[in-house]
Structures are given as C-alpha cells and as structure tokens.
Design a protein around this motif. Structure first.
Motif, mmCIF file in Angstrom:
data_model
loop_
_atom_site.group_PDB
_atom_site.id
_atom_site.type_symbol
_atom_site.label_atom_id
_atom_site.label_comp_id
_atom_site.label_asym_id
_atom_site.label_seq_id
_atom_site.Cartn_x
_atom_site.Cartn_y
_atom_site.Cartn_z
ATOM 1 N N THR A 191 45.081 70.407 -39.966
ATOM 2 C CA THR A 191 44.123 71.446 -39.359
ATOM 3 C C THR A 191 45.157 72.721 -39.093
ATOM 4 O O THR A 191 44.492 73.835 -39.141
ATOM 5 N N PRO B 219 38.788 71.663 -37.362
ATOM 6 C CA PRO B 219 39.443 72.782 -38.067
ATOM 7 C C PRO B 219 38.793 74.275 -37.958
ATOM 8 O O PRO B 219 37.812 74.230 -37.576
ATOM 9 N N ASP C 41 40.492 73.766 -42.504
ATOM 10 C CA ASP C 41 40.453 72.461 -43.057
ATOM 11 C C ASP C 41 41.469 72.426 -44.311
ATOM 12 O O ASP C 41 40.987 72.656 -45.351
#
Length: 161
Positions: free
Chosen positions: A127, A95, A114
């Motif tokens: 992500t 991410p 994230d």
C-alpha cells in the motif's frame, strides 16, 4: 508478541529473504521490515508510547487505541511498518485511491495505493513504498539510501516532477 532481533533497524543487504517482524496486540498487529526502514521517524514522533527504539520490544501495539496505531503506521513513507487487525476481522490497511507516485527532493519515488511491487523475491502486494530513483540501492526496487539520496537533505533542492 515477538521481537527476535536486538537492533530493530539493522539488516544486511546480503540476507537471503527480507525479514518481517510481527508485534501482535489485542486489536492490531504491526509488522516491521527492518531493511526497508529509512528512519523517517514518523512512528516514534507520532506515538512514542507505542514506538520506542530504546526499549525491547520496541513496538507495543496495545499502548494506544488500534485506530490511532493504524493512523501512525500509515504515515511510514517507506512501507517498512504495516498493520492488520485481528485475523477474524480480515481488515488490512486500505490502499490510497487513486494511486499516487511522486518524486521527492532526494530523488526517491514515493508510491501509495493498490500496488504490486516486483523485486528479487517476486511480487509483493503493498500500500506504500519508497522506491529507488537512482538505481544504486542494494535492496531494489526499494530505496536503501546507498545512492545520491543518502546525501544530507537540502531544503533548497526543488522537487522534481
């Protein structure tokens, strides 16, 4: 490698659960969720030898180096395309950090980081996502261009902050 549907970008809003297609290569596997695709064309412009809508299967992960495929998949703003490396590597798409949220000129919320996105099918770890900013999407919380964002893009529209 699998490609079960005839049209890689079609899926009706009434389908029970989001369909996820998997295109397995030697060093990378690309997944595609047709219902989330907003046709930004980052994939077909970035690696036409891998992503070609005129062929079946339309994704050939082994047609380029895995690192290059991953780079182009990360450009997909909607998150319809994702990737992971071989299961034994246990490497998935990292991410962005820090997490970012921005509203684009069409009103969609472009989110990278994230993420845990809660929708009709529960929590999903993401992500990248393009979230509906107008409330009209039939694929909530994701944008599906069914509201004001479906209007033609206007370069004179200032970005909302």
């Amino acid at each position: 490698m699998s490609d079960r549907a005839t049209d890689p970008t079609s899926e009706r809003a009434g389908d029970e659960k989001p369909r996820l297609k998997e295109y397995e290569g030697e060093g990378i596997t690309v997944t595609f969720e047709p219902r989330r695709c907003l046709h930004a064309a980052e994939c077909v412009h970035g690696l036409p030898e891998v992503f070609d809508l005129s062929r079946r299967p339309w994704v050939l992960p082994d047609a380029a180096e895995p690192a290059r495929v991953a780079e182009v998949v990360r450009r997909c703003p909607s998150g319809a395309l994702q990737y992971h490396h071989r299961p034994e590597d246990a490497v998935a798409e990292p991410p962005d950090s820090p997490t970012t949220v921005r509203r684009n000129p069409a009103g969609q919320l472009v989110v990278r980081g994230d993420l845990v996105v809660t929708g009709a099918y529960g929590d999903r770890h993401e992500t990248r996502a393009m979230l509906c900013g107008c409330g009209a999407s039939g694929n909530q919380p994701y944008c599906d261009h069914s509201g004001p964002c479906a209007e033609p893009e206007d370069d004179d529209v200032p970005e909302k902050r």
